[in-house]
Scaffold this active site. Structure first.
Site, mmCIF file in Angstrom:
data_model
loop_
_atom_site.group_PDB
_atom_site.id
_atom_site.type_symbol
_atom_site.label_atom_id
_atom_site.label_comp_id
_atom_site.label_asym_id
_atom_site.label_seq_id
_atom_site.Cartn_x
_atom_site.Cartn_y
_atom_site.Cartn_z
ATOM 1 N N ASN A 77 0.838 -1.237 -0.093
ATOM 2 C CA ASN A 77 0.210 -0.071 0.044
ATOM 3 C C ASN A 77 0.841 1.172 -0.048
ATOM 4 O O ASN A 77 1.843 1.426 0.815
ATOM 5 C CB ASN A 77 -0.852 -0.096 1.353
ATOM 6 C CG ASN A 77 -2.073 1.122 1.049
ATOM 7 O OD1 ASN A 77 -2.589 1.480 2.117
ATOM 8 N ND2 ASN A 77 -2.443 1.563 0.040
ATOM 9 N N TYR A 110 -7.616 13.918 -2.312
ATOM 10 C CA TYR A 110 -7.641 13.232 -1.179
ATOM 11 C C TYR A 110 -7.284 14.247 -0.202
ATOM 12 O O TYR A 110 -6.249 15.079 -0.495
ATOM 13 C CB TYR A 110 -6.435 12.099 -1.225
ATOM 14 C CG TYR A 110 -6.227 11.579 0.255
ATOM 15 C CD1 TYR A 110 -7.179 10.679 0.842
ATOM 16 C CD2 TYR A 110 -4.991 11.815 0.711
ATOM 17 C CE1 TYR A 110 -6.823 10.409 2.103
ATOM 18 C CE2 TYR A 110 -4.708 11.374 2.177
ATOM 19 C CZ TYR A 110 -5.590 10.500 2.735
ATOM 20 O OH TYR A 110 -5.241 9.764 3.954
ATOM 21 N N GLU A 119 -11.209 12.113 6.900
ATOM 22 C CA GLU A 119 -10.476 11.671 5.948
ATOM 23 C C GLU A 119 -11.493 11.602 4.433
ATOM 24 O O GLU A 119 -12.406 11.016 4.760
ATOM 25 C CB GLU A 119 -9.916 10.246 5.963
ATOM 26 C CG GLU A 119 -8.992 9.734 4.853
ATOM 27 C CD GLU A 119 -8.411 8.346 5.159
ATOM 28 O OE1 GLU A 119 -6.956 8.638 5.201
ATOM 29 O OE2 GLU A 119 -9.096 7.437 5.593
ATOM 30 N N TYR A 121 -12.214 11.675 0.133
ATOM 31 C CA TYR A 121 -11.834 11.241 -1.126
ATOM 32 C C TYR A 121 -12.873 11.655 -2.296
ATOM 33 O O TYR A 121 -13.886 11.589 -1.997
ATOM 34 C CB TYR A 121 -11.748 9.829 -1.498
ATOM 35 C CG TYR A 121 -10.392 9.143 -0.786
ATOM 36 C CD1 TYR A 121 -9.310 9.018 -1.686
ATOM 37 C CD2 TYR A 121 -10.447 8.631 0.253
ATOM 38 C CE1 TYR A 121 -8.251 8.165 -1.103
ATOM 39 C CE2 TYR A 121 -9.224 7.723 0.965
ATOM 40 C CZ TYR A 121 -8.428 7.541 -0.032
ATOM 41 O OH TYR A 121 -7.195 7.087 0.548
ATOM 42 N N GLU A 210 -2.889 6.264 -5.464
ATOM 43 C CA GLU A 210 -2.812 5.078 -4.494
ATOM 44 C C GLU A 210 -2.867 3.664 -5.167
ATOM 45 O O GLU A 210 -3.554 3.562 -6.246
ATOM 46 C CB GLU A 210 -4.028 5.293 -3.510
ATOM 47 C CG GLU A 210 -3.723 4.506 -2.219
ATOM 48 C CD GLU A 210 -4.797 4.846 -1.164
ATOM 49 O OE1 GLU A 210 -4.484 4.015 -0.050
ATOM 50 O OE2 GLU A 210 -5.410 5.793 -1.297
#
Length: 225
Positions: A77, A110, A119, A121, A210
Site C-alpha cells: 500500500n 484526497y 479523511e 476522497y 494510490e
C-alpha cells in the site's frame, strides 16, 4: 491514509488498502527505492505527501510545478501526490497518465480535516476494486460533467494525521471514470454537508495516486484553476 484513507477493510471486510498518513523510516527490511523520501513537504510551490507501508518497491518523484510521477511494483500500500496545505473548496485541474486501470489502484482528490477529524476522497478513477463497495451510500452529486456517488464509512483505531484514531471517511466516487479534468471541490463539500457529512478545519489536500497489492505507474500535473 484513507486511503486503497487509497480494497478497504472498513468497506469490504478485505485487507485494508487505506493509506496511513504516518511517516516511516528506512530499515533493513525496507525494499523501497525512491527519488523523494516518504514524508510531507513543499516542492516548487506545491505541497506534497508520500506515504508507503514499506513493502515492495515504489519510487515517487517531485517534478516541476504541480507535476509528480510515481512507479510501483509489488507494493502492499502507498499513497502519494501533490496539492495544497491547507485544503479549501477551490476549483482545481489535473492532467496526465495513470497506467493502473486493471489493478488495485485509483486517482483521487484526497485530504484531511480536524475538529472533526475526517479523511475524504473524490475518486476520479479506480481499477480492479471499487472503493465504494460496502460503504453507506448517502446520495449522488453532479459535477464537472459527471455523476458521483456519495458514501460514508468509519475507520476504527486506525492511523491518521493525529495518530491512531477513530474517524469517518467521506467519499465521492465518479461513475464515469476519467484521468484529467476540472474538479469543483466546493460542489462535493456542499453535497456532503447536505447529506449530514460535516468537515472540520482543513489540513492538506492532494491529487493522489494510490496503489494496493499491485504494480503500475502514473504521471500527474495539478493546478489551481
Amino acid at each position: 491514509m484513507v486511503a486503497f484513507s487509497s480494497v478497504l477493510l472498513a468497506l469490504s471486510g478485505a485487507a485494508s488498502v487505506l493509506a496511513s498518513p504516518i511517516n516511516t523510516t528506512s530499515n533493513a527490511l525496507n525494499l523501497i527505492t525512491r527519488a523523494t523520501s516518504p514524508g510531507t513537504g513543499t516542492h516548487d510551490g506545491f505541497f506534497y505527501s508520500f506515504w508507503t507501508d514499506g513493502q515492495g518497491s515504489v519510487t515517487y518523484n517531485n517534478e516541476a510545478g504541480g507535476k509528480y510521477s510515481v512507479q510501483w511494483s509489488n507494493v502492499n500500500n502507498f499513497v502519494a501526490g501533490k496539492g495544497w496545505n491547507p485544503g479549501q473548496p477551490r476549483t482545481m485541474s489535473y492532467s496526465g497518465s495513470w497506467n493502473a486501470a486493471n489493478v488495485n489502484s485509483y486517482i483521487a482528490l484526497y485530504g484531511w480535516t480536524r475538529n472533526p477529524l475526517v479523511e475524504y476522497y473524490i475518486v476520479e478513477s479506480f481499477g480492479s476494486y471499487n472503493p465504494s463497495s460496502g460503504a453507506q451510500k448517502k446520495g449522488t452529486v453532479s459535477s464537472d460533467g459527471g455523476v458521483y456517488d456519495v458514501f460514508q464509512t468509519m475507520r476504527y483505531n486506525q492511523p491518521s494525521i493525529d495518530g491512531t484514531s477513530t474517524f469517518p471517511q467521506f467519499w465521492s466516487v465518479r461513475q464515469q471514470k476519467r484521468v484529467g479534468g476540472t474538479i469543483n471541490i466546493a460542489t462535493h463539500f456542499n453535497a456532503w454537508q447536505q447529506n449530514g457529512l460535516q468537515l472540520g478545519q482543513h489540513n492538506y489536500q492532494i491529487l493522489a495516486t494510490e496503489g494496493y497489492q499491485s504494480s503500475g505507474s502514473s504521471s500527474i500535473t495539478v493546478s489551481a484553476s
